[in-house]
Design an enzyme around this catalytic site. Structure first.
Site, PDB file in Angstrom:
ATOM      1  N   ARG A 239       0.854  -1.182   0.000  1.00 57.35           N
ATOM      2  CA  ARG A 239       0.000   0.000   0.000  1.00 57.35           C
ATOM      3  C   ARG A 239       0.898   1.243   0.000  1.00 57.35           C
ATOM      4  NH1 ARG A 239      -2.346  -3.392   4.068  1.00 57.35           N
ATOM      5  NH2 ARG A 239      -4.492  -4.037   3.562  1.00 57.35           N
TER       6      ARG A 239
ATOM      7  N   LYS B  75      -2.639  -1.978   7.703  1.00 63.32           N
ATOM      8  CA  LYS B  75      -3.831  -1.451   8.351  1.00 63.32           C
ATOM      9  C   LYS B  75      -4.040  -2.137   9.697  1.00 63.32           C
ATOM     10  CE  LYS B  75      -6.440   0.016   4.284  1.00 63.32           C
ATOM     11  NZ  LYS B  75      -7.699  -0.137   3.515  1.00 63.32           N
TER      12      LYS B  75
ATOM     13  N   HIS C 104      -1.887   2.424  -6.125  1.00 62.79           N
ATOM     14  CA  HIS C 104      -2.770   1.280  -5.896  1.00 62.79           C
ATOM     15  C   HIS C 104      -2.932   0.437  -7.158  1.00 62.79           C
ATOM     16  CE1 HIS C 104      -5.521  -1.004  -3.460  1.00 62.79           C
ATOM     17  NE2 HIS C 104      -6.403  -0.990  -4.439  1.00 62.79           N
TER      18      HIS C 104
ATOM     19  N   ARG D 128      -0.239  -2.061  -6.915  1.00 66.94           N
ATOM     20  CA  ARG D 128      -0.610  -3.089  -5.930  1.00 66.94           C
ATOM     21  C   ARG D 128      -1.629  -4.061  -6.530  1.00 66.94           C
ATOM     22  NH1 ARG D 128      -1.261  -4.326  -0.371  1.00 66.94           N
ATOM     23  NH2 ARG D 128      -3.407  -4.579   0.330  1.00 66.94           N
TER      24      ARG D 128
ATOM     25  N   HIS E 197      -4.352  -8.463   3.488  1.00 70.82           N
ATOM     26  CA  HIS E 197      -5.788  -8.208   3.516  1.00 70.82           C
ATOM     27  C   HIS E 197      -6.475  -9.060   4.574  1.00 70.82           C
ATOM     28  CE1 HIS E 197      -6.669  -6.554  -0.783  1.00 70.82           C
ATOM     29  NE2 HIS E 197      -6.259  -5.625   0.050  1.00 70.82           N
TER      30      HIS E 197
ATOM     31  N   TYR F 270      -8.945 -16.067   5.259  1.00 72.18           N
ATOM     32  CA  TYR F 270      -8.361 -17.382   5.052  1.00 72.18           C
ATOM     33  C   TYR F 270      -7.466 -17.786   6.208  1.00 72.18           C
ATOM     34  CZ  TYR F 270      -9.868 -16.260   0.379  1.00 72.18           C
ATOM     35  OH  TYR F 270     -10.632 -15.904  -0.702  1.00 72.18           O
TER      36      TYR F 270
END
Length: 306
Positions: free
Chosen positions: A147, A171, A240, A243, A266, A275
């Site tokens: 990011r 994040k 982005h 990415r 993510h 996952y």
């Protein structure tokens, strides 16, 4: 029974047993025909062998094909209806689509660059500090799928060229380790040698301006756009997009959606499904086998600007 035989029986039950509308039967038939083809491509010939991973990858493939969140929700509804019928028929033991949600509508994915376009973008000409820096940050965006905030926040101590890894803070203050491809390692090595011309001894930031200060997010965006224009890319390029290109190219090459999700940091990707954690050795292996620039070095080299 073949997959198609079961599908025919299900659709017949949908039409005659549940009195579904002709439009619903037609839409479900089309969605499930694509799902069946996807499974057969994976050598699946029995519904009981279908897992949540198959459903996740099918949804992601349909998403990349351009289907909207609404269309994907309908496809998942068709798969759930099919497995509900298969459960009642004692043909399967669980519904692999039960906990999978489609991407949200109204949030189209950004465009991905073609591999050839990425190759052109990262071939920054020049050998000065500015060119070395810009080549390194472009390579790092695409090499590791970072990011903008992650790349801007990187410190010199977060990069280990010997281990070919970078430690980034994503994040939610979640830290993760990402692999560095050969081209990114070379570009970063060139930049670290040139960086000393601008950096004070106590400056921690990896990417700095000519004034020796941490390069801002806005400045990084401007450098990406600058090189896209100068090198003739036929669209507005932003961080982005690099990415997303990383994720798209790696997923197309490997088919390993969970590994790509982990590499991106993510909580969800494409299907918003969380996952299971994959160990780094597996992620590095997927990256090395599948990423277009994992092994290649890249020469380089001039332009002005920040």
């Amino acid at each position: 029974m073949t997959l198609q035989t079961d599908l025919d029986r299900f659709l017949d039950n949908l039409r005659n047993g549940r009195n579904a509308s002709p439009a619903t039967c037609s839409e479900y038939g089309r969605d499930l025909a694509r799902f069946r083809a996807f499974l057969e491509h994976d050598a699946i010939d029995d519904w009981s062998a279908v897992t949540a991973d198959h459903v996740q990858r099918f949804v992601a493939a349909e998403h990349r094909r351009g289907l909207s969140g609404r269309s994907l929700a309908r496809s998942l509804a068709a798969i759930r209806a099919l497995f509900g019928w298969l459960l009642r028929e004692n043909r399967v033991r669980f519904d692999p689509a039960a906990d999978i949600r489609p991407p949200r509508s109204g949030r189209p994915l950004p465009h991905a660059l073609e591999v050839e376009e990425v190759e052109r973008l990262v071939s920054v000409p020049g050998t000065g500090p500015r060119e070395c820096r810009d080549r390194a940050l472009l390579e790092l965006f695409y090499s590791s799928g970072l990011r903008l905030a992650e790349l801007a926040g990187l410190d010199v101590t977060g990069v280990d060229l010997g281990e070919a890894t970078a430690r980034v803070l994503g994040k939610g203050q979640r830290e993760r380790i990402v692999p560095l491809g050969g081209a990114a390692r070379k570009a970063l090595g060139d930049w670290l040698r040139a960086r000393s011309e601008w950096a004070d001894a106590d400056e921690p930031a990896l990417f700095i301006s000519a004034r020796g200060q941490r390069l801002s997010r806005r400045a990084i965006q401007a450098r990406v756009a600058h090189w896209a224009r100068r090198l003739g890319l036929p669209r507005n390029v932003h961080p982005h997009m690099l990415r997303h290109s990383f994720a798209t190219h790696l997923l197309e090459s490997s088919g390993d959606l969970r590994a790509v999700q982990e590499l991106l940091g993510h909580a969800d990707i494409a299907t918003t499904q969380i996952y299971t954690h994959l160990d780094f050795s597996h992620l590095a292996d997927v990256y090395e086998r599948a990423h277009p620039r994992a092994r290649r070095g890249n020469g380089g080299s001039s332009d002005g600007g920040e």
